[in-house]
Design a protein around this motif. Structure first.
Motif, mmCIF file in Angstrom:
data_model
loop_
_atom_site.group_PDB
_atom_site.id
_atom_site.type_symbol
_atom_site.label_atom_id
_atom_site.label_comp_id
_atom_site.label_asym_id
_atom_site.label_seq_id
_atom_site.Cartn_x
_atom_site.Cartn_y
_atom_site.Cartn_z
ATOM 1 N N PRO A 8 0.857 -1.184 0.000
ATOM 2 C CA PRO A 8 0.000 0.000 0.000
ATOM 3 C C PRO A 8 0.896 1.237 0.000
ATOM 4 N N ALA A 9 0.778 2.060 -1.011
ATOM 5 C CA ALA A 9 1.687 3.201 -1.134
ATOM 6 C C ALA A 9 0.929 4.419 -1.646
ATOM 7 N N GLY A 11 -0.806 6.594 0.494
ATOM 8 C CA GLY A 11 -1.067 7.598 1.548
ATOM 9 C C GLY A 11 -0.486 8.964 1.193
ATOM 10 N N TYR A 12 -0.968 9.988 1.877
ATOM 11 C CA TYR A 12 -0.528 11.358 1.569
ATOM 12 C C TYR A 12 0.840 11.692 2.166
ATOM 13 N N GLY A 13 1.245 10.973 3.220
ATOM 14 C CA GLY A 13 2.542 11.284 3.849
ATOM 15 C C GLY A 13 2.600 12.693 4.382
ATOM 16 N N ARG A 15 3.054 13.916 7.215
ATOM 17 C CA ARG A 15 4.101 14.254 8.191
ATOM 18 C C ARG A 15 5.396 14.661 7.506
ATOM 19 N N LYS A 25 5.943 9.548 -0.452
ATOM 20 C CA LYS A 25 6.712 9.222 0.759
ATOM 21 C C LYS A 25 7.545 7.958 0.546
ATOM 22 N N GLU A 26 6.963 6.986 -0.151
ATOM 23 C CA GLU A 26 7.622 5.689 -0.342
ATOM 24 C C GLU A 26 8.853 5.803 -1.237
ATOM 25 N N GLN A 102 -5.650 3.515 -5.678
ATOM 26 C CA GLN A 102 -6.687 3.733 -4.659
ATOM 27 C C GLN A 102 -7.282 5.107 -4.982
ATOM 28 N N MET A 105 -8.277 8.124 -0.491
ATOM 29 C CA MET A 105 -7.383 7.608 0.551
ATOM 30 C C MET A 105 -8.181 7.438 1.847
ATOM 31 N N LEU A 106 -8.832 6.278 1.943
ATOM 32 C CA LEU A 106 -9.723 6.021 3.083
ATOM 33 C C LEU A 106 -9.078 5.113 4.123
ATOM 34 N N GLY A 107 -7.759 5.033 4.125
ATOM 35 C CA GLY A 107 -7.070 4.274 5.165
ATOM 36 C C GLY A 107 -6.432 2.999 4.648
ATOM 37 N N LEU A 108 -5.615 2.395 5.523
ATOM 38 C CA LEU A 108 -4.846 1.205 5.142
ATOM 39 C C LEU A 108 -5.747 0.030 4.754
ATOM 40 N N ALA A 111 -6.955 0.633 1.394
ATOM 41 C CA ALA A 111 -5.876 0.459 0.401
ATOM 42 C C ALA A 111 -5.689 -1.032 0.095
ATOM 43 N N LEU A 128 4.428 -2.454 4.451
ATOM 44 C CA LEU A 128 4.339 -0.991 4.476
ATOM 45 C C LEU A 128 5.774 -0.484 4.409
ATOM 46 N N ASP A 130 7.176 2.227 4.598
ATOM 47 C CA ASP A 130 7.717 3.226 5.528
ATOM 48 C C ASP A 130 8.129 2.612 6.860
HETATM 49 P P1 UTP Z 1 0.245 6.061 7.224
HETATM 50 O O1 UTP Z 1 -0.655 5.764 8.336
HETATM 51 O O2 UTP Z 1 1.685 6.283 7.566
HETATM 52 O O3 UTP Z 1 -0.361 7.319 6.471
HETATM 53 O O4 UTP Z 1 0.125 4.905 6.162
HETATM 54 P P2 UTP Z 1 0.259 8.274 5.383
HETATM 55 O O5 UTP Z 1 -0.867 8.979 4.718
HETATM 56 O O6 UTP Z 1 1.169 7.517 4.449
HETATM 57 O O7 UTP Z 1 1.190 9.274 6.202
HETATM 58 P P3 UTP Z 1 0.784 10.513 7.159
HETATM 59 O O8 UTP Z 1 0.231 9.888 8.414
HETATM 60 O O9 UTP Z 1 -0.214 11.361 6.422
HETATM 61 O O10 UTP Z 1 2.092 11.210 7.394
HETATM 62 C C1 UTP Z 1 0.765 3.659 6.294
HETATM 63 C C2 UTP Z 1 0.907 3.043 4.922
HETATM 64 O O11 UTP Z 1 -0.374 2.845 4.323
HETATM 65 C C3 UTP Z 1 -0.459 3.509 3.078
HETATM 66 C C4 UTP Z 1 0.637 4.568 3.100
HETATM 67 O O12 UTP Z 1 1.071 4.886 1.780
HETATM 68 C C5 UTP Z 1 1.706 3.905 3.948
HETATM 69 O O13 UTP Z 1 2.523 3.043 3.168
HETATM 70 N N1 UTP Z 1 -1.824 4.082 2.915
HETATM 71 C C6 UTP Z 1 -2.386 4.777 3.940
HETATM 72 C C7 UTP Z 1 -2.485 3.908 1.731
HETATM 73 O O14 UTP Z 1 -1.980 3.281 0.780
HETATM 74 N N2 UTP Z 1 -3.742 4.443 1.597
HETATM 75 C C8 UTP Z 1 -4.353 5.131 2.592
HETATM 76 O O15 UTP Z 1 -5.516 5.576 2.413
HETATM 77 C C9 UTP Z 1 -3.650 5.307 3.797
#
Ligand code: UTP
Length: 277
Positions: A8-9, A11-13, A15, A25-26, A102, A105-108, A111, A128, A130
């Motif tokens: 899953p890659a 996420g918005y990252g 942080r 981020k990845e 995805q 972005m509705l969470g892990l 994803a 994951l 990260d």
């Molecule tokens: P994180 O919880 O670290 O979220 O996701 P994030 O969005 O990447 O980072 P922050 O919190 O905004 O800084 C853990 C993993 O799940 C993926 C992310 O890419 C990361 O590898 N993920 C998370 C998704 O693929 N989709 C999502 O909707 C959320």
């Protein structure tokens, strides 16, 4: 057999903003290698050759990274820089890469559900990227596959964490399997508990082996903690049927989704490479 690894890659990252505004981020590097490449190499050395990557808008550089770059090749071939091509070309040649987006972005958990068309109806690994793991013997995924081969159910990797940090993790309540110091039957689990409601200090890190029933469970789930569809909530359904094992893995793990973890990983790998800082 575990044949596929889902990354899953999408996420918005947040942080890591502003770095992650246009760079996934990845794809942030530890020394010269993007986080996701460490994850792909871990899967390969665990014997998995099919990489299934869940991406999103703005993440196209991931696909370019795991592809040939003929322009770069034609520039470097025959020069003293040719060896730079070897590492990445070897990786690309050894694995197949498939992608899906995805859309929201509705969470892990969401994803992982988005990745269903890439993994079909078989058990699969999840990395994951990260969460960067390293050790000298069998890598984390290899260790987990051995546990899966014995128990044939979903496996989560766990680590003891300080209680002050427990609210950043999915946390398990479990009991040790007979004669083992590191394998737990999971009785229950909770996502990001407050310190006083955490059932233990055993936190789930970013490595899973999931059985395909997880998809039907994920489809039924309502958003949980922080409005996202959580994989922990889906695993809880399996745990209540006695179908989840937690494994305290051997090795180091760096939370490269946080700035302090990212800096620690950089220092660790620099030291390992003999770089003086
Ligand atoms: P994180 O919880 O670290 O979220 O996701 P994030 O969005 O990447 O980072 P922050 O919190 O905004 O800084 C853990 C993993 O799940 C993926 C992310 O890419 C990361 O590898 N993920 C998370 C998704 O693929 N989709 C999502 O909707 C959320």
């Amino acid at each position: 057999m575990i044949n596929k690894c889902l990354f899953p890659a999408a996420g918005y990252g947040t942080r890591f903003l502003p770095a992650t505004k246009a760079v996934p981020k990845e794809m942030l590097p530890i020394l010269t290698k993007p986080l996701l490449q460490y994850g792909v190499e871990e899967a390969l050395s665990a014997g998995i050759h099919n990489m299934a990557i869940v991406t999103g808008r703005g993440k196209r550089s991931i696909e370019d990274h795991f592809d040939k770059s003929y322009e770069l090749e034609s520039q470097l071939i025959g020069t003293n820089k040719e060896h730079y091509l070897e590492e990445i070309n070897n990786l690309v040649d050894q694995a197949s890469f498939t992608y899906i987006r995805q859309k929201q972005m509705l969470g892990l958990g969401h994803a992982i559900l988005s990745g269903q068309p890439l993994v079909n109806n078989e058990p699969f690994a999840v990395v994951l990227a990260d969460d960067l793991c390293h050790n000298n013997g069998d890598n984390v995924l290899t260790q987990m596959i051995k546990v899966f081969n014995e128990y044939q159910c979903s496996i989560v990797a766990i680590q003891e964490v300080p209680m002050k940090d427990i609210n950043r993790y999915g946390v398990i309540k479990g009991h040790l399997v007979n004669n083992s110091k590191d394998i737990y039957h999971v009785d229950s689990m909770i996502e990001k508990p407050a310190e006083e409601e955490a059932p233990s200090n055993l936190a789930i890190i970013g490595r899973y082996i999931l059985t395909p029933e997880i998809f039907d469970i994920l489809k039924e789930l309502k958003p949980g903690s922080s409005g996202e569809i959580q994989i922990t909530d889906a695993l809880l359904v399996q745990a209540l049927k006695g179908r989840v094992i937690a494994y305290k893995f051997k090795g180091k793990r760096f939370d490269c989704g946080s700035i302090d973890g990212y800096v620690s990983a950089t220092n660790y790998f620099a030291k390992k490479a003999g770089i003086k800082i």
